[in-house]
Write a protein that holds these residues in place. Structure first.
Motif, PDB file in Angstrom:
ATOM      1  N   VAL A  83      -0.787   5.692   6.683  1.00 29.11           N
ATOM      2  CA  VAL A  83      -0.818   4.224   6.703  1.00 29.11           C
ATOM      3  C   VAL A  83      -0.350   3.686   5.354  1.00 29.11           C
ATOM      4  O   VAL A  83       0.443   2.733   5.286  1.00 29.11           O
ATOM      5  CB  VAL A  83      -2.239   3.720   7.029  1.00 29.11           C
ATOM      6  N   ARG A  84      -0.801   4.288   4.260  1.00 23.53           N
ATOM      7  CA  ARG A  84      -0.384   3.844   2.932  1.00 23.53           C
ATOM      8  C   ARG A  84       1.125   4.047   2.735  1.00 23.53           C
ATOM      9  O   ARG A  84       1.803   3.205   2.146  1.00 23.53           O
ATOM     10  CB  ARG A  84      -1.164   4.606   1.849  1.00 23.53           C
ATOM     11  N   GLU A  85       1.631   5.163   3.254  1.00 22.61           N
ATOM     12  CA  GLU A  85       3.067   5.427   3.141  1.00 22.61           C
ATOM     13  C   GLU A  85       3.878   4.418   3.945  1.00 22.61           C
ATOM     14  O   GLU A  85       4.891   3.884   3.460  1.00 22.61           O
ATOM     15  CB  GLU A  85       3.369   6.846   3.634  1.00 22.61           C
ATOM     16  N   ALA A  86       3.444   4.146   5.185  1.00 22.04           N
ATOM     17  CA  ALA A  86       4.140   3.166   6.024  1.00 22.04           C
ATOM     18  C   ALA A  86       4.112   1.786   5.379  1.00 22.04           C
ATOM     19  O   ALA A  86       5.115   1.052   5.386  1.00 22.04           O
ATOM     20  CB  ALA A  86       3.508   3.120   7.410  1.00 22.04           C
ATOM     21  N   ALA A  87       2.977   1.423   4.818  1.00 20.84           N
ATOM     22  CA  ALA A  87       2.858   0.137   4.129  1.00 20.84           C
ATOM     23  C   ALA A  87       3.795   0.084   2.926  1.00 20.84           C
ATOM     24  O   ALA A  87       4.392  -0.956   2.622  1.00 20.84           O
ATOM     25  CB  ALA A  87       1.415  -0.093   3.695  1.00 20.84           C
ATOM     26  N   GLY A  88       3.945   1.225   2.247  1.00 22.34           N
ATOM     27  CA  GLY A  88       4.841   1.293   1.098  1.00 22.34           C
ATOM     28  C   GLY A  88       6.296   1.067   1.504  1.00 22.34           C
ATOM     29  O   GLY A  88       7.014   0.291   0.871  1.00 22.34           O
ATOM     30  N   PHE A  89       6.731   1.714   2.578  1.00 29.05           N
ATOM     31  CA  PHE A  89       8.116   1.556   3.023  1.00 29.05           C
ATOM     32  C   PHE A  89       8.389   0.147   3.553  1.00 29.05           C
ATOM     33  O   PHE A  89       9.485  -0.397   3.364  1.00 29.05           O
ATOM     34  CB  PHE A  89       8.457   2.608   4.083  1.00 29.05           C
ATOM     35  N   ALA A  90       7.389  -0.449   4.208  1.00 28.93           N
ATOM     36  CA  ALA A  90       7.560  -1.821   4.686  1.00 28.93           C
ATOM     37  C   ALA A  90       7.683  -2.791   3.515  1.00 28.93           C
ATOM     38  O   ALA A  90       8.510  -3.709   3.530  1.00 28.93           O
ATOM     39  CB  ALA A  90       6.394  -2.216   5.588  1.00 28.93           C
ATOM     40  N   ALA A  91       6.880  -2.591   2.480  1.00 27.81           N
ATOM     41  CA  ALA A  91       6.970  -3.440   1.286  1.00 27.81           C
ATOM     42  C   ALA A  91       8.300  -3.207   0.570  1.00 27.81           C
ATOM     43  O   ALA A  91       8.938  -4.148   0.091  1.00 27.81           O
ATOM     44  CB  ALA A  91       5.798  -3.146   0.353  1.00 27.81           C
ATOM     45  N   TYR A  92       8.737  -1.959   0.520  1.00 25.70           N
ATOM     46  CA  TYR A  92      10.017  -1.604  -0.116  1.00 25.70           C
ATOM     47  C   TYR A  92      11.180  -2.291   0.613  1.00 25.70           C
ATOM     48  O   TYR A  92      12.108  -2.810  -0.026  1.00 25.70           O
ATOM     49  CB  TYR A  92      10.172  -0.091  -0.085  1.00 25.70           C
ATOM     50  N   ALA A  93      11.115  -2.315   1.945  1.00 30.19           N
ATOM     51  CA  ALA A  93      12.186  -2.929   2.746  1.00 30.19           C
ATOM     52  C   ALA A  93      12.281  -4.430   2.530  1.00 30.19           C
ATOM     53  O   ALA A  93      13.342  -5.030   2.721  1.00 30.19           O
ATOM     54  CB  ALA A  93      11.966  -2.633   4.231  1.00 30.19           C
ATOM     55  N   THR A  94      11.170  -5.043   2.137  1.00 29.99           N
ATOM     56  CA  THR A  94      11.164  -6.486   1.875  1.00 29.99           C
ATOM     57  C   THR A  94      11.231  -6.780   0.371  1.00 29.99           C
ATOM     58  O   THR A  94      10.979  -7.912  -0.052  1.00 29.99           O
ATOM     59  CB  THR A  94       9.900  -7.137   2.468  1.00 29.99           C
TER      60      THR A  94
END
Length: 290
Positions: free
Chosen positions: A51-62
């Motif tokens: 979950v932390r990794e997915a949240a990281g990639f979503a934040a990175y994409a934005t």
């Protein structure tokens, strides 16, 4: 990830899983929406590394690089894995700290990365060099056995593209064209715009087909309007002529019960025949002769 979610109660695990699926589905097409789903998953299960990794990639994409870096660090602490090291370094670049990205490129963690991770780290380091205005250093950073290899790997197109782009930025146009061509050979999925870059270097201009069709339609409409104007003028002339004719002659409908045919002499009279007006003096003179 599935194994990590098993540590959660069944209902919670299903809810978190649904949100993570939406993150993966939307992250390329709608990063902001993917980010919103990642925040929901994060509120529900912040102690799950996936979950932390997915949240990281979503934040990175934005482009929320500070937030992304914090999530990646948390995931790294939970798993002990270094696979996120290159993207963490790229977050440092996003935050305007290329020197930190370069420092990370020299850390022991890089040696623990697989081949794909090492190539990714090389790309990040070259980008950091360019951020600092060191174009030639960026070119040298990208020169590697992976770049020279003729075999095509998942990272080949991106590596060749970055090299060609750096060469072009340094003013080495001929070499850049050669490497954009090599990129195109490796880019079977069209992940880069190497074909467009080649066309630009060759001076080729592309015309958007939709724009061309729209222009043709506009020209066609203008032509139709001209034709319609001509038709309207012709119709107006015909109507005027008919109105003038109706002022001279009266027309009857033969099917009308009140219709009375004209006498033959009258029927043969043409309204277009010239009418001769005889003056009274000439009429009187005629009577005297008679």
């Amino acid at each position: 990830m599935r194994q990590e979610l098993l540590s959660l109660p069944k209902g919670l695990a299903e809810e978190v899983s649904k949100n993570l699926v939406m993150v993966a589905r939307l992250i390329d097409e709608d990063p902001e929406q993917a980010y919103a789903y990642s925040r929901i998953a994060l509120r529900l299960a912040s102690r799950v590394a996936a979950v932390r990794e997915a949240a990281g990639f979503a934040a990175y994409a934005t482009q929320k690089y500070s937030e992304a870096l914090a999530e990646f660090r948390a995931a790294k602490r939970m798993t002990g894995s270094v696979e996120l090291w290159p993207v963490m370094a790229d977050c440092e670049r996003g935050l305007g700290r290329p020197e930190r990205a370069l420092a990370m490129a020299g850390e022991p963690e890089v040696q623990k990365l697989d081949k794909a991770g090492q190539v990714e780290m090389r790309l990040v380091a070259a980008g950091a060099r360019r951020d600092q205005g060191q174009l030639e250093a960026a070119i040298v950073t990208l020169q590697s056995p992976e770049l020279a290899s003729s075999s095509v790997q998942p990272w080949t197109a991106r590596l060749r593209y970055a090299y060609a782009d750096a060469l072009l930025a340094a003013g080495r146009e001929d070499e850049a064209r050669e490497w954009f061509a090599k990129t195109l050979e490796a880019d079977k999925d069209g992940a880069t715009d190497a074909s467009d870059r080649l066309a630009e270097l060759d001076g080729v201009e592309f015309v958007d087909a939709s724009d061309a069709i729209a222009d043709d339609l506009v020209e066609g409409d203008e032509g139709d309007e001209d034709d319609e104007d001509e038709d309207d003028d012709q119709d107006s002339a015909e109507v005027a002529a008919a109105e003038r004719a109706s002022d001279v002659a009266e027309y009857y409908d033969e099917d009308d019960e009140e219709y009375e045919p004209l006498e033959e002499s009258e029927a043969d009279f043409d309204v277009t025949d010239e009418v001769v007006v005889v003056e009274d003096d000439e009429r009187d003179a005629g009577r005297d002769k008679a």
